[in-house]
Design a protein around this motif. Sequence first.
Motif, PDB file in Angstrom:
ATOM      1  N   PHE A  50       0.832  -1.207   0.000  1.00  0.00           N
ATOM      2  CA  PHE A  50       0.000   0.000   0.000  1.00  0.00           C
ATOM      3  C   PHE A  50       0.869   1.261   0.000  1.00  0.00           C
ATOM      4  CE2 PHE A  50      -2.296   3.186   2.724  1.00  0.00           C
ATOM      5  CZ  PHE A  50      -3.223   3.570   1.770  1.00  0.00           C
ATOM      6  N   LEU A  51       1.903   1.288   0.834  1.00  0.00           N
ATOM      7  CA  LEU A  51       2.781   2.464   0.883  1.00  0.00           C
ATOM      8  C   LEU A  51       3.456   2.681  -0.470  1.00  0.00           C
ATOM      9  CD1 LEU A  51       4.452   2.025   4.412  1.00  0.00           C
ATOM     10  CD2 LEU A  51       2.743   3.731   3.744  1.00  0.00           C
ATOM     11  N   LEU A  52       3.950   1.609  -1.080  1.00  0.00           N
ATOM     12  CA  LEU A  52       4.607   1.731  -2.389  1.00  0.00           C
ATOM     13  C   LEU A  52       3.618   2.205  -3.443  1.00  0.00           C
ATOM     14  CD1 LEU A  52       7.378   1.033  -3.857  1.00  0.00           C
ATOM     15  CD2 LEU A  52       7.242   0.677  -1.398  1.00  0.00           C
ATOM     16  N   LEU A  88       3.075   5.840  -2.954  1.00  0.00           N
ATOM     17  CA  LEU A  88       4.320   6.539  -3.271  1.00  0.00           C
ATOM     18  C   LEU A  88       4.487   6.683  -4.784  1.00  0.00           C
ATOM     19  CD1 LEU A  88       7.084   7.638  -2.224  1.00  0.00           C
ATOM     20  CD2 LEU A  88       7.996   5.373  -2.683  1.00  0.00           C
TER      21      LEU A  88
END
Lengths: 331, 331
Positions: free
Chosen positions: B36-38, B41
């Motif tokens: 999710f963070l990637l 990002l």
Amino acid sequence: MGSSPQQPVLKDLTIDNITENVQAINAGCDDRRARFLLERLVVHLHDFARETRLNTAEWEAAVGFLTAVGQACTDVRQEFILLSDVLGLSLLVDAIDHPKPPASTEGTVLGPFHSHEARELDNGALISHDAEGEPMLVVCSVRDTSGRPVAGARVDVWETDSKGFYDVQYADRDGPDCRAVLTTDDAGVFHCRAIVPVPYPIPSDGPVGKLLGKLKRHPYRPSHFHFMFDKPGYDRLITALYLRGDPYERSDAVFGVKESLVVDLETVSDVEGFAEKYGVPPSTRLMRYDFVLVSDEETAALRDRLAREALQKVGADDLEVVDGLVVPSLD
Amino acid sequence: MGSSPQQPVLKDLTIDNITENVQAINAGCDDRRARFLLERLVVHLHDFARETRLNTAEWEAAVGFLTAVGQACTDVRQEFILLSDVLGLSLLVDAIDHPKPPASTEGTVLGPFHSHEARELDNGALISHDAEGEPMLVVCSVRDTSGRPVAGARVDVWETDSKGFYDVQYADRDGPDCRAVLTTDDAGVFHCRAIVPVPYPIPSDGPVGKLLGKLKRHPYRPSHFHFMFDKPGYDRLITALYLRGDPYERSDAVFGVKESLVVDLETVSDVEGFAEKYGVPPSTRLMRYDFVLVSDEETAALRDRLAREALQKVGADDLEVVDGLVVPSLD
């Protein structure tokens, strides 16, 4: 607090008001393009943290990761370019900055292994001294979009050795190898003797390699040969040719492959007179390609038009040109 | 090309399709939170480049800047934290991860100069050996949100010397100074002898300093004294106290000042019996504060509620909890 965007009072900042106040204090920058880039950077950085509810441990991990990326960089290794490559940013920036009209050669990623050490060599030079490599003759032409030969263009070429390593990856090397700067002749032709490219992993012993591992991605690039063309009046072309049928043709770790840049290798004996003309054995593999450069004017006009279309599509109606780049109005 | 998000064919990527294909190849990550963070990002990174029409020269400048930031980091200097601080990200992440109910003490930026070298000292210890500094007695209490004293809390305290430098900024230092780890007594009180804090510039001889210069921002932080509280069952509190009337009270380079953390220094003679009780001259300056810690449970519930409210406000209706964090649904 009576804070206003013109005179920010940097106190009691919260999740909801920090962004506008950082923008306000940065607004003193008198370089308009830098101010615009910073403004958009701060919006995206803060929105990323707000959307993901980024926590302190994750922020610390990001600080540690970026620090490791920076510290992995040396004179001959650029880990931030590698990071940009594996996140697709390098390909994207090249596409934005160097748009190509249909009749011209597409660009692709520069990669982290271009070096300014390459020697200027004459056409026909042997550029790879790796005896383990399979010899390959490279014979290419360079034309403009009207089909006229481009003479006197500077052509930077580079590739790995047969083990998949660039010269700069060897600590004990004597000087440049598997790279050269050539010049097109009056017919717009350049040629050299190299080796058949091989697939290789991008350096995966550093933080970017760890990231790829975490993402369950392989680090391989398909076999390719790099070219960079410079000639005053033409947009610099950074590109590469890829070998058809490579196992990584459709899964390049850095997203560089374009169908128009995939070539079928020939054999010198396929072309009558080439063995004699270029003084190589008839069984030598042969890479041929006709590159087409775009003029600076044509590139600038296309970049401008594409920027206007893209920005209007996302609702930025009020556009202006700052430092030659079309951007949403800054005021 | 028959490409689908599940089986991406990484070829012929363009400004318009690169993002979805990078997401597709990253989707193999089996850590859902990292995935999710990637994903977010990559969206923000690509949108930033598309919106600004980022060009190759600017991308190269960014690569060079980030490399310089990484290479400025040492065991005792964290230039990426400094960068995060001056862009307001540090304050934002602290606010997201450590929300505070109204009756508790607000948090603020950790800064790059906390060190794990600090010695565990007894209450009453002299923590600054700078003879040029103006002596200051620190007497504070720590309570929970019900007003009960928190005994046995670990209290990390640190400040600069009278010249505005932390111990770790001196190459020739013998060991830690102007920092200590104290412990609250049964009444929840801790005290030590320090010096009156002074304003100082964040390190401005590196790439972050150059960025501030470009933005026409000063590098100063107002006078402050750092505190970090740890006690099992309570959310770690990272905070600082600021001196009222400091010239930089309203323009902190790293956005850390909160009105609730601004204090008026007293003099020991203002409080009957303090000079004798703490064994210091009556003319000694005095810093007093009552800190209020929040339990882990209360913090988690508040963090959860604020995340749901914030994400619903931006239209993310389908929420889920991953690794204890509320995020938009990943599927």
